[in-house]
Design a protein around this motif. Structure first.
Motif, PDB file in Angstrom:
ATOM      1  N   ALA A 115     -12.141  -4.435   5.633  1.00 23.35           N
ATOM      2  CA  ALA A 115     -12.386  -5.798   6.118  1.00 23.35           C
ATOM      3  C   ALA A 115     -11.089  -6.555   6.372  1.00 23.35           C
ATOM      4  O   ALA A 115     -11.002  -7.355   7.300  1.00 23.35           O
ATOM      5  CB  ALA A 115     -13.249  -6.569   5.115  1.00 23.35           C
ATOM      6  N   THR A 116     -10.074  -6.298   5.565  1.00 21.98           N
ATOM      7  CA  THR A 116      -8.833  -7.070   5.657  1.00 21.98           C
ATOM      8  C   THR A 116      -7.628  -6.259   6.104  1.00 21.98           C
ATOM      9  O   THR A 116      -6.618  -6.828   6.525  1.00 21.98           O
ATOM     10  CB  THR A 116      -8.502  -7.691   4.292  1.00 21.98           C
ATOM     11  OG1 THR A 116      -8.226  -6.634   3.350  1.00 21.98           O
ATOM     12  CG2 THR A 116      -9.668  -8.536   3.782  1.00 21.98           C
ATOM     13  N   GLY A 117      -7.711  -4.927   5.986  1.00 17.77           N
ATOM     14  CA  GLY A 117      -6.542  -4.097   6.255  1.00 17.77           C
ATOM     15  C   GLY A 117      -5.525  -4.138   5.138  1.00 17.77           C
ATOM     16  O   GLY A 117      -4.379  -3.716   5.315  1.00 17.77           O
ATOM     17  N   GLY A 118      -5.919  -4.630   3.974  1.00 14.76           N
ATOM     18  CA  GLY A 118      -5.018  -4.716   2.824  1.00 14.76           C
ATOM     19  C   GLY A 118      -5.204  -3.558   1.862  1.00 14.76           C
ATOM     20  O   GLY A 118      -6.263  -2.923   1.810  1.00 14.76           O
ATOM     21  N   LEU A 119      -4.174  -3.281   1.072  1.00 11.20           N
ATOM     22  CA  LEU A 119      -4.212  -2.171   0.127  1.00 11.20           C
ATOM     23  C   LEU A 119      -5.028  -2.542  -1.105  1.00 11.20           C
ATOM     24  O   LEU A 119      -4.803  -3.587  -1.724  1.00 11.20           O
ATOM     25  CB  LEU A 119      -2.784  -1.793  -0.288  1.00 11.20           C
ATOM     26  CG  LEU A 119      -2.645  -0.557  -1.178  1.00 11.20           C
ATOM     27  CD1 LEU A 119      -2.990   0.701  -0.393  1.00 11.20           C
ATOM     28  CD2 LEU A 119      -1.225  -0.460  -1.741  1.00 11.20           C
ATOM     29  N   LEU A 120      -5.972  -1.676  -1.456  1.00 12.93           N
ATOM     30  CA  LEU A 120      -6.733  -1.844  -2.691  1.00 12.93           C
ATOM     31  C   LEU A 120      -6.032  -1.152  -3.849  1.00 12.93           C
ATOM     32  O   LEU A 120      -5.943  -1.697  -4.941  1.00 12.93           O
ATOM     33  CB  LEU A 120      -8.145  -1.270  -2.519  1.00 12.93           C
ATOM     34  CG  LEU A 120      -9.073  -2.001  -1.545  1.00 12.93           C
ATOM     35  CD1 LEU A 120     -10.369  -1.222  -1.384  1.00 12.93           C
ATOM     36  CD2 LEU A 120      -9.351  -3.414  -2.043  1.00 12.93           C
ATOM     37  N   TRP A 121      -5.565   0.049  -3.622  1.00  9.70           N
ATOM     38  CA  TRP A 121      -4.800   0.770  -4.632  1.00  9.70           C
ATOM     39  C   TRP A 121      -4.048   1.928  -3.978  1.00  9.70           C
ATOM     40  O   TRP A 121      -4.364   2.340  -2.868  1.00  9.70           O
ATOM     41  CB  TRP A 121      -5.680   1.291  -5.773  1.00  9.70           C
ATOM     42  CG  TRP A 121      -6.865   2.136  -5.390  1.00  9.70           C
ATOM     43  CD1 TRP A 121      -8.172   1.738  -5.317  1.00  9.70           C
ATOM     44  CD2 TRP A 121      -6.869   3.546  -5.048  1.00  9.70           C
ATOM     45  NE1 TRP A 121      -8.985   2.787  -4.926  1.00  9.70           N
ATOM     46  CE2 TRP A 121      -8.214   3.907  -4.776  1.00  9.70           C
ATOM     47  CE3 TRP A 121      -5.881   4.512  -4.957  1.00  9.70           C
ATOM     48  CZ2 TRP A 121      -8.574   5.193  -4.415  1.00  9.70           C
ATOM     49  CZ3 TRP A 121      -6.240   5.805  -4.585  1.00  9.70           C
ATOM     50  CH2 TRP A 121      -7.577   6.133  -4.327  1.00  9.70           C
ATOM     51  N   LYS A 122      -3.055   2.426  -4.680  1.00 12.96           N
ATOM     52  CA  LYS A 122      -2.312   3.618  -4.286  1.00 12.96           C
ATOM     53  C   LYS A 122      -2.213   4.533  -5.494  1.00 12.96           C
ATOM     54  O   LYS A 122      -2.033   4.064  -6.623  1.00 12.96           O
ATOM     55  CB  LYS A 122      -0.909   3.257  -3.800  1.00 12.96           C
ATOM     56  CG  LYS A 122      -0.023   4.487  -3.545  1.00 12.96           C
ATOM     57  CD  LYS A 122       1.446   4.139  -3.411  1.00 12.96           C
ATOM     58  CE  LYS A 122       2.304   5.399  -3.373  1.00 12.96           C
ATOM     59  NZ  LYS A 122       3.753   5.094  -3.317  1.00 12.96           N
ATOM     60  N   ALA A 177     -13.331   3.540  -5.963  1.00 11.66           N
ATOM     61  CA  ALA A 177     -13.219   2.097  -6.212  1.00 11.66           C
ATOM     62  C   ALA A 177     -11.913   1.719  -6.891  1.00 11.66           C
ATOM     63  O   ALA A 177     -11.354   0.643  -6.631  1.00 11.66           O
ATOM     64  CB  ALA A 177     -14.402   1.618  -7.048  1.00 11.66           C
ATOM     65  N   THR A 178     -11.396   2.593  -7.760  1.00 10.24           N
ATOM     66  CA  THR A 178     -10.248   2.210  -8.590  1.00 10.24           C
ATOM     67  C   THR A 178      -9.028   3.109  -8.427  1.00 10.24           C
ATOM     68  O   THR A 178      -7.917   2.708  -8.799  1.00 10.24           O
ATOM     69  CB  THR A 178     -10.645   2.238 -10.072  1.00 10.24           C
ATOM     70  OG1 THR A 178     -10.985   3.593 -10.447  1.00 10.24           O
ATOM     71  CG2 THR A 178     -11.836   1.325 -10.343  1.00 10.24           C
TER      72      THR A 178
END
Length: 540
Positions: A115-122, A177-178
């Motif tokens: 939705a945002t193109g942002g990083l959730l996790w790496k 998810a995490t």
């Protein structure tokens, strides 16, 4: 309240009462969002997005760049990012999200909020393998994480698990998810090899390996998630390097082409062939089920124009079929119930040469993976990307100009009235593309792309005294340009939309993905691009 004001209020209330309520993407009334959980879209490697609701021949012209995300992945040789995997709805601590999972060769995984193109996790894999100083890396054996991961369902609704093979050969299981591990890593294959796209079927993870990287044998690998045991199959000769990894039939048979090896079934040597292997349910071992050897296998080996393409498996007219191809630049249509018939060398149909007039091993032929889909009229299509000029004798009813660098060739599957055999009939050839790579399909829209990479293994003077810098990885990187994504009409090959010059880098041995009004591609400079329709931004 005045009578006029009261009437206006009642009218407004009536409008609100009868106005249709559009459910949100997270509403239980909304249709489920589509997934793209494996390289090629499904275990059969058809590259067909069957659940697309937004992209179509009429709407695709409205596509634009929605976002791009710059990862910190460090490339190795010519490899960088692998095809993004898409989970339509993941339950996270912040609520349901649509998530893109992107693997980087330097043992990295990235989760991006679509939705945002942002990083959730790496997540970076801490490898247990350290190469000795004497190990030489190159384009064919770059080291690192080389297999596109695969995603499967978790135990709870809305949960998903990533299965990824790190450089050290260990299989990791991470929560989408995490990014946290959900099980201890297990040794899947030897370290420093060259596995290809992972596939998942009936709780078993599959891959193949090639080029003998790291001094390792070329095997089919199968990891049973229930028993945590690995089974292998040795073709006796040749590596298996279809870009998307093996395809899987409805009975669980694994299909893969083999290259760079001799074909001699009497000696159990199945190089330069197509093999089908399957797990024995009693012993858990991988066993050969069937095989196909082209009649000119010895010639293909001698010219190094062997079989190394991921071929789709599909049903048509009550039979299961497999299409395979080669650097020779022709396809074989095979019935999976008897690959090659009684002599193991007779295909249902063998196409004419599509390209590679000079039968050159360097920069011509069918590379990577093909695609197949069924259109709304019930016609079965097969899409073949190829490199190099079109063969002068190969023609299609619709062609879009001269082909110098590569293109996508489309075929219709039909029954030959004279022989009653099925065949692939040429339908159209796309415009010229600088090294056309594996296409994907949604709603009769064919998304193809020109990778922009330089594919000549060495410049013309090499190996006869030319400058070394002109060949190998450095030379190819310096001559590579940028990728271009195309949306083509599946019936005609007409260009409906193009990314033009918006993508500024290229990629090598990667691919594209499509889901929920968006198309994704990663490039050598570590950037993930998301193109799509504006209304796709409402699907979260």
């Amino acid at each position: 309240m005045s009578k006029v004001t009261r009437n206006m209020a009642l009218a407004a209330l009536a409008i609100c009462s009868f106005a249709p309520v559009r459910p949100s993407a997270q509403s239980p009334a909304s249709p489920p969002l589509a997934d793209w959980l494996t390289d090629g879209g499904d275990p059969q490697r058809t590259a067909w997005q069957k659940s697309e609701r937004l992209l179509s021949v009429s709407s695709v012209k409205g596509m634009r760049l929605l976002w791009k995300y710059k990862t910190d992945n460090v490339p190795r040789e010519m490899h960088a990012l692998f095809p993004p995997l898409i989970v339509g709805r993941v339950l996270t601590a912040a609520g349901p999200k649509q998530v893109a999972i992107v693997a980087g060769i330097s043992d990295n995984l990235y989760a991006i909020d679509v939705a945002t193109g942002g990083l959730l996790w790496k997540h970076h894999f801490d490898t247990t393998f350290s190469p000795s100083p004497s190990v030489n890396f190159g384009t064919l054996c770059p080291g690192g994480q080389l297999a596109t991961p695969v995603i499967g369902p978790g135990k709870a609704p809305g949960s998903y698990i990533i299965y990824a093979a790190a450089w050290d050969g260990r299989l990791h299981q991470l929560d989408v998810a995490t990014g946290k591990a959900v099980a201890p890593s297990e040794l899947f294959m030897p370290p420093n090899g060259k596995p290809y796209g992972l596939n998942l079927f009936n709780n078993v993870v599959y891959t193949t390996s090639a080029q003998g990287c790291g001094g390792n044998p070329n095997y089919v690998f199968a990891f049973d998630l229930a028993t945590r045991r690995t089974a292998t199959f040795d073709p006796g000769s040749g590596g298996m390097w279809g870009r998307s990894g093996p395809s899987i039939g409805k009975d669980g048979t694994i299909y893969t082409g083999t290259g760079d090896g001799s074909y001699n079934p009497e000696l159990r040597s199945y190089g330069t062939a197509i093999i089908g292997v399957k797990i024995d349910p009693k012993t858990g071992a991988l066993k050969l089920k069937d095989y196909f050897g082209p009649p000119n296998a010895e010639y293909l080996l001698k010219r190094d124009i062997d079989l190394q393409v991921t071929g789709p498996v599909f049903d048509h007219d009550g039979r299961e079929w497999l299409v395979q191809g080669s650097k020779e630049c022709r396809t074989w249509l095979l019935d999976t119930s008897a690959l090659g018939g009684e002599d193991h060398s007779t295909a249902e149909h063998r196409s004419a040469l599509i390209c590679n007039e000079d039968q050159d091993y360097q920069a011509a032929g069918i590379y990577g993976a093909m695609a197949s889909y069924l259109d709304s009229k019930g016609t079965r299509w097969v899409l073949v990307p190829f490199w190099g000029p079109k063969h002068p004798k190969f023609q299609a009813p619709i062609e879009h100009g001269e082909v110098f660098n590569g293109a996508v060739a489309a075929f219709r599957m039909e029954k030959d009235p004279a022989t009653a055999h099925y065949r692939l009939a040429p339908a159209w050839i796309s415009r010229d593309m600088k090294n056309a790579d594996p296409p994907v399909v949604a709603n009769d829209v064919v998304f193809g792309f020109a990778s922009g990479e330089d594919v000549v293994l060495r410049s013309p003077p090499m190996p006869y005294g030319g400058e070394p810098a002109n060949g190998g990885t450095p030379g190819r990187i310096s001559r590579s340009t940028h990728a271009v994504l195309y949306a083509l009409n599946g019936q005609t090959g007409d260009v409906l939309w193009s990314s033009g010059n918006e993508i500024t880098s290229w990629n090598h041995y990667s691919g594209i993905s499509v889901a929920n009004g968006r198309v994704y591609i990663g490039t050598y400079d570590g950037v993930v691009y998301c193109f799509g329709l504006p209304e796709a931004e409402q699907l979260r």
